[in-house]
Design a protein around this motif. Sequence first.
Motif, PDB file in Angstrom:
ATOM      1  N   ASP A   1     -60.735 -22.585  82.160  1.00 56.92           N
ATOM      2  CA  ASP A   1     -59.295 -22.479  82.464  1.00 56.92           C
ATOM      3  C   ASP A   1     -58.638 -23.829  82.717  1.00 56.92           C
ATOM      4  O   ASP A   1     -57.903 -24.012  83.695  1.00 56.92           O
ATOM      5  N   GLU A   2     -58.901 -24.785  81.823  1.00 57.43           N
ATOM      6  CA  GLU A   2     -58.299 -26.117  81.890  1.00 57.43           C
ATOM      7  C   GLU A   2     -58.652 -26.873  83.177  1.00 57.43           C
ATOM      8  O   GLU A   2     -57.906 -27.733  83.641  1.00 57.43           O
ATOM      9  N   GLY A   3     -59.806 -26.554  83.754  1.00 62.21           N
ATOM     10  CA  GLY A   3     -60.280 -27.291  84.916  1.00 62.21           C
ATOM     11  C   GLY A   3     -60.777 -28.669  84.537  1.00 62.21           C
ATOM     12  O   GLY A   3     -61.075 -28.960  83.376  1.00 62.21           O
ATOM     13  N   ARG A   4     -60.876 -29.527  85.552  1.00 64.86           N
ATOM     14  CA  ARG A   4     -61.410 -30.881  85.365  1.00 64.86           C
ATOM     15  C   ARG A   4     -62.455 -31.124  86.438  1.00 64.86           C
ATOM     16  O   ARG A   4     -62.171 -31.010  87.636  1.00 64.86           O
ATOM     17  N   LEU A   5     -63.662 -31.473  86.006  1.00 68.73           N
ATOM     18  CA  LEU A   5     -64.788 -31.606  86.922  1.00 68.73           C
ATOM     19  C   LEU A   5     -65.531 -32.909  86.656  1.00 68.73           C
ATOM     20  O   LEU A   5     -65.801 -33.248  85.502  1.00 68.73           O
ATOM     21  N   ARG A   6     -65.885 -33.598  87.747  1.00 68.16           N
ATOM     22  CA  ARG A   6     -66.723 -34.801  87.673  1.00 68.16           C
ATOM     23  C   ARG A   6     -67.944 -34.563  88.560  1.00 68.16           C
ATOM     24  O   ARG A   6     -67.796 -34.279  89.754  1.00 68.16           O
ATOM     25  N   VAL A   7     -69.134 -34.710  87.966  1.00 70.38           N
ATOM     26  CA  VAL A   7     -70.377 -34.477  88.696  1.00 70.38           C
ATOM     27  C   VAL A   7     -71.207 -35.758  88.682  1.00 70.38           C
ATOM     28  O   VAL A   7     -71.439 -36.343  87.619  1.00 70.38           O
ATOM     29  N   GLY A   8     -71.647 -36.171  89.857  1.00 67.65           N
ATOM     30  CA  GLY A   8     -72.545 -37.312  89.990  1.00 67.65           C
ATOM     31  C   GLY A   8     -73.719 -36.939  90.867  1.00 67.65           C
ATOM     32  O   GLY A   8     -73.857 -35.794  91.300  1.00 67.65           O
ATOM     33  N   SER A   9     -74.581 -37.890  91.144  1.00 64.83           N
ATOM     34  CA  SER A   9     -75.711 -37.653  92.044  1.00 64.83           C
ATOM     35  C   SER A   9     -75.768 -38.770  93.062  1.00 64.83           C
ATOM     36  O   SER A   9     -75.336 -39.899  92.806  1.00 64.83           O
ATOM     37  N   ALA A  10     -76.291 -38.443  94.246  1.00 61.47           N
ATOM     38  CA  ALA A  10     -76.280 -39.396  95.344  1.00 61.47           C
ATOM     39  C   ALA A  10     -77.298 -40.511  95.161  1.00 61.47           C
ATOM     40  O   ALA A  10     -77.157 -41.580  95.750  1.00 61.47           O
ATOM     41  N   ALA A  11     -78.327 -40.270  94.377  1.00 65.06           N
ATOM     42  CA  ALA A  11     -79.386 -41.265  94.195  1.00 65.06           C
ATOM     43  C   ALA A  11     -80.106 -40.984  92.883  1.00 65.06           C
ATOM     44  O   ALA A  11     -79.899 -39.934  92.253  1.00 65.06           O
ATOM     45  N   ALA A  12     -80.946 -41.909  92.483  1.00 63.10           N
ATOM     46  CA  ALA A  12     -81.748 -41.695  91.278  1.00 63.10           C
ATOM     47  C   ALA A  12     -82.726 -40.544  91.490  1.00 63.10           C
ATOM     48  O   ALA A  12     -83.151 -40.264  92.612  1.00 63.10           O
TER      49      ALA A  12
END
Length: 253
Positions: free
Chosen positions: A71-82
């Motif tokens: 539904d036209e969302g925008r998401l950014r996913v990262g990680s806290a560490a390797a």
Amino acid sequence: MNATTGVRATARILARGDGRGGTSLPVLAGEGPLALRRTRGGAGEARVMLVGAMSGPLGGDHFTVRAEVADEGRLRVGSAAATIALPGQTKRAARYDVRLDVADGAELHWLPEQLISARDSDLHVRTRADLAAGARLVLREEQVLGRAGEEPGRLTSRLTVRIAGRAVLDQELSCGPGAPGGWDGPAGLGGRRAVGQIVLVRPEFGTRPVAARVLGDGAVVVPLAGPAALVSAVAPDALRLRRVLDEALSSLD
């Protein structure tokens, strides 16, 4: 968990447009070592951090992460560490599966930290991204073969990207002990210990495709058979790999 079966854990993210220019997160659920935290976003974008609650994956573990943007969302996913692949009590390989789904008009930035293959580990990574025709994606993968001063474990990584049901990328990388011969030779990594790629999917690439070119030492960009482009890079270490990929991404913005 036990020494025979290892840990099974799944994390799920569902992001969707809220109809007011923002993005909601109706599903944000993690299990065991896969913890999810919402962080401050901006400009209509939701941001999520994947936080490893314990070491791993170890031999025999099976981790799964699923992210859907609708539904036209925008998401950014990262990680806290390797993420560090480590040997476990069992001789079985560990598995790490990532499944990404992006709807028409939605956008996902999948930007985890590096995956490090420690000595004597055995990890199979499977990443699959399914996008609608009008979806947008920035996907970064970085793999580091061994910690400082050690030989790598066995790492097999497969990446598949489909747009509107059509495969535009399906590649597999296998490195370390037991991998097919030549992976570390002149036609492979050439003795370098960090390898990565960025996949960009943008509808405008359908009419204005990216031109294939060399991006400095150890990096190239090539158009894919669809509104997408692939940046591939190798480097002596993780720091220089990130620098090369960041510069490549900036050149395509």
